[in-house]
Design a protein around this motif. Structure first.
Motif, PDB file in Angstrom:
ATOM      1  N   UNK A  38     -58.383  -0.319 -49.447  1.00  0.00           N
ATOM      2  CA  UNK A  38     -57.189   0.177 -50.116  1.00  0.00           C
ATOM      3  C   UNK A  38     -57.228   1.679 -50.317  1.00  0.00           C
ATOM      4  N   UNK A  39     -57.936   2.386 -49.427  1.00  0.00           N
ATOM      5  CA  UNK A  39     -58.029   3.841 -49.512  1.00  0.00           C
ATOM      6  C   UNK A  39     -59.083   4.349 -50.480  1.00  0.00           C
ATOM      7  N   UNK A  40     -59.817   3.454 -51.130  1.00  0.00           N
ATOM      8  CA  UNK A  40     -60.824   3.865 -52.115  1.00  0.00           C
ATOM      9  C   UNK A  40     -62.230   3.503 -51.653  1.00  0.00           C
ATOM     10  N   UNK A  41     -63.211   4.352 -51.971  1.00  0.00           N
ATOM     11  CA  UNK A  41     -64.592   4.002 -51.633  1.00  0.00           C
ATOM     12  C   UNK A  41     -65.074   2.873 -52.541  1.00  0.00           C
ATOM     13  N   UNK A  70     -58.208  -5.019 -52.868  1.00  0.00           N
ATOM     14  CA  UNK A  70     -57.924  -3.822 -53.654  1.00  0.00           C
ATOM     15  C   UNK A  70     -56.710  -3.129 -53.052  1.00  0.00           C
ATOM     16  N   UNK A  71     -55.744  -2.846 -53.875  1.00  0.00           N
ATOM     17  CA  UNK A  71     -54.532  -2.131 -53.451  1.00  0.00           C
ATOM     18  C   UNK A  71     -53.865  -2.803 -52.251  1.00  0.00           C
ATOM     19  N   UNK A  72     -53.842  -4.133 -52.247  1.00  0.00           N
ATOM     20  CA  UNK A  72     -53.166  -4.881 -51.201  1.00  0.00           C
ATOM     21  C   UNK A  72     -53.954  -5.059 -49.922  1.00  0.00           C
ATOM     22  N   UNK A  73     -55.179  -4.568 -49.868  1.00  0.00           N
ATOM     23  CA  UNK A  73     -56.016  -4.723 -48.678  1.00  0.00           C
ATOM     24  C   UNK A  73     -57.165  -5.681 -49.026  1.00  0.00           C
ATOM     25  N   UNK A  74     -57.409  -6.658 -48.151  1.00  0.00           N
ATOM     26  CA  UNK A  74     -58.447  -7.661 -48.413  1.00  0.00           C
ATOM     27  C   UNK A  74     -59.545  -7.572 -47.362  1.00  0.00           C
ATOM     28  N   UNK A  75     -60.775  -7.835 -47.790  1.00  0.00           N
ATOM     29  CA  UNK A  75     -61.930  -7.869 -46.895  1.00  0.00           C
ATOM     30  C   UNK A  75     -62.776  -9.082 -47.216  1.00  0.00           C
ATOM     31  N   UNK A  76     -63.395  -9.653 -46.194  1.00  0.00           N
ATOM     32  CA  UNK A  76     -64.353 -10.745 -46.356  1.00  0.00           C
ATOM     33  C   UNK A  76     -65.676 -10.282 -45.750  1.00  0.00           C
ATOM     34  N   UNK A  77     -66.731 -10.323 -46.555  1.00  0.00           N
ATOM     35  CA  UNK A  77     -68.062  -9.923 -46.128  1.00  0.00           C
ATOM     36  C   UNK A  77     -68.908 -11.198 -46.016  1.00  0.00           C
ATOM     37  N   UNK A  78     -69.200 -11.669 -44.798  1.00  0.00           N
ATOM     38  CA  UNK A  78     -69.955 -12.919 -44.635  1.00  0.00           C
ATOM     39  C   UNK A  78     -71.361 -12.810 -45.230  1.00  0.00           C
ATOM     40  N   UNK A  79     -71.732 -13.817 -45.986  1.00  0.00           N
ATOM     41  CA  UNK A  79     -73.059 -13.849 -46.595  1.00  0.00           C
ATOM     42  C   UNK A  79     -74.144 -13.805 -45.512  1.00  0.00           C
ATOM     43  N   UNK A  80     -73.902 -14.462 -44.356  1.00  0.00           N
ATOM     44  CA  UNK A  80     -74.924 -14.477 -43.310  1.00  0.00           C
ATOM     45  C   UNK A  80     -75.206 -13.077 -42.766  1.00  0.00           C
ATOM     46  N   UNK A  81     -74.278 -12.130 -42.939  1.00  0.00           N
ATOM     47  CA  UNK A  81     -74.491 -10.746 -42.496  1.00  0.00           C
ATOM     48  C   UNK A  81     -75.065  -9.909 -43.637  1.00  0.00           C
ATOM     49  N   UNK A  82     -74.420  -9.969 -44.799  1.00  0.00           N
ATOM     50  CA  UNK A  82     -74.830  -9.093 -45.906  1.00  0.00           C
ATOM     51  C   UNK A  82     -76.208  -9.473 -46.461  1.00  0.00           C
ATOM     52  N   UNK A  83     -76.668 -10.697 -46.224  1.00  0.00           N
ATOM     53  CA  UNK A  83     -78.020 -11.092 -46.643  1.00  0.00           C
ATOM     54  C   UNK A  83     -79.070 -10.165 -46.041  1.00  0.00           C
ATOM     55  N   UNK A  84     -78.833  -9.702 -44.812  1.00  0.00           N
ATOM     56  CA  UNK A  84     -79.807  -8.860 -44.110  1.00  0.00           C
ATOM     57  C   UNK A  84     -79.656  -7.382 -44.431  1.00  0.00           C
ATOM     58  N   UNK A  85     -78.615  -7.014 -45.183  1.00  0.00           N
ATOM     59  CA  UNK A  85     -78.361  -5.603 -45.488  1.00  0.00           C
ATOM     60  C   UNK A  85     -78.260  -5.329 -46.990  1.00  0.00           C
ATOM     61  N   UNK A  86     -77.834  -6.302 -47.754  1.00  0.00           N
ATOM     62  CA  UNK A  86     -77.727  -6.272 -49.212  1.00  0.00           C
ATOM     63  C   UNK A  86     -76.674  -5.312 -49.765  1.00  0.00           C
TER      64      UNK A  86
END
Length: 167
Positions: free
Chosen positions: A121-124, A98-114
Motif C-alpha cells: 500500500x505504498x508503505x514500508x 494495507x491501504x487496499x493492497x493485500x499480500x500472502x507470505x507462504x509459511x513454507x517460504x518465510x520459515x527459511x528467512x524469518x
C-alpha cells in the motif's frame, strides 16, 4: 490460517516501537542494565549497548550468526493461480492488507528467512515469522519518519527471534 482462492483475511499492521531504559512507573532499570552484551555483539552491531530493557542473560545464541538466516528484501509475488502450482489447496500463509493492497507470505517460504522487508500500500513494512514459537507479526517500517529494514541477529530470547534494524 489457510489461503483459499477468493478468500482474504485482513491482519492489522502493528506499529514497531523501541523501548530503551525505564519509563515512569516502572522499576528502576538497574537490574536490566546488569550483565554484558551477548558474546560478539559489540563487534557485530553498531549500537549503544548501555541502553536496553531486556537483561542480557535472557539472550542466547540461536545457532546461525548475524544474517545467517537471510531476510527477504524486495520480495516477488505471483498470482493465486500460479502459486497453486507449488502451494497446496490449503496452505498456511501470513496475510497482510494495507491501504487496499493485500499480500500472502507462504509459511513454507518465510520459515527459511524469518523476515520479509516489503512495501504494501505504498508503505514500508516488515513481516516476521519465528518458526520456533510459530508466531507471525507485521510491523510499520517507519519510525520517526525514517524507513527501516531488518535482519536476523542469530540470537533468541525465550526461543523468540530477535531482529535488528540495519540502519
Amino acid at each position: 490460517m489457510c489461503l483459499r482462492p477468493g478468500s482474504l483475511v485482513v491482519l492489522p499492521l502493528a506499529l514497531l516501537l523501541f523501548a530503551c531504559g525505564s519509563s515512569e512507573g516502572e522499576e528502576d532499570s538497574a537490574e536490566a542494565e546488569a550483565g554484558e552484551p551477548p558474546s560478539g555483539a559489540e563487534r557485530e552491531f553498531e549500537t549503544d549497548f548501555s541502553e536496553h530493557s531486556v537483561p542480557y542473560e535472557e539472550i542466547s545464541s540461536g545457532g546461525p550468526p548475524k544474517d545467517g538466516i537471510p531476510a527477504i528484501d524486495e520480495p516477488r509475488f505471483v498470482g493465486v493461480e500460479d502459486a497453486g502450482e507449488w502451494l497446496e489447496p490449503e496452505e498456511p500463509v501470513i496475510l497482510l492488507e494495507l491501504a487496499g493492497e493485500a499480500r500472502a507470505y507462504p509459511i513454507q517460504v518465510i520459515t527459511w528467512h524469518e523476515i520479509v522487508n516489503d512495501r504494501v500500500g505504498g508503505s514500508p513494512v516488515t513481516v516476521t515469522f519465528c518458526p520456533l514459537c510459530n508466531t507471525a507479526i507485521s510491523f510499520d517500517g517507519q519510525l520517526d519518519g525514517q524507513e527501516l529494514d531488518f535482519g536476523t541477529t542469530g540470537r533468541l530470547r525465550f526461543s523468540n527471534l530477535i531482529m535488528y534494524d540495519r540502519q
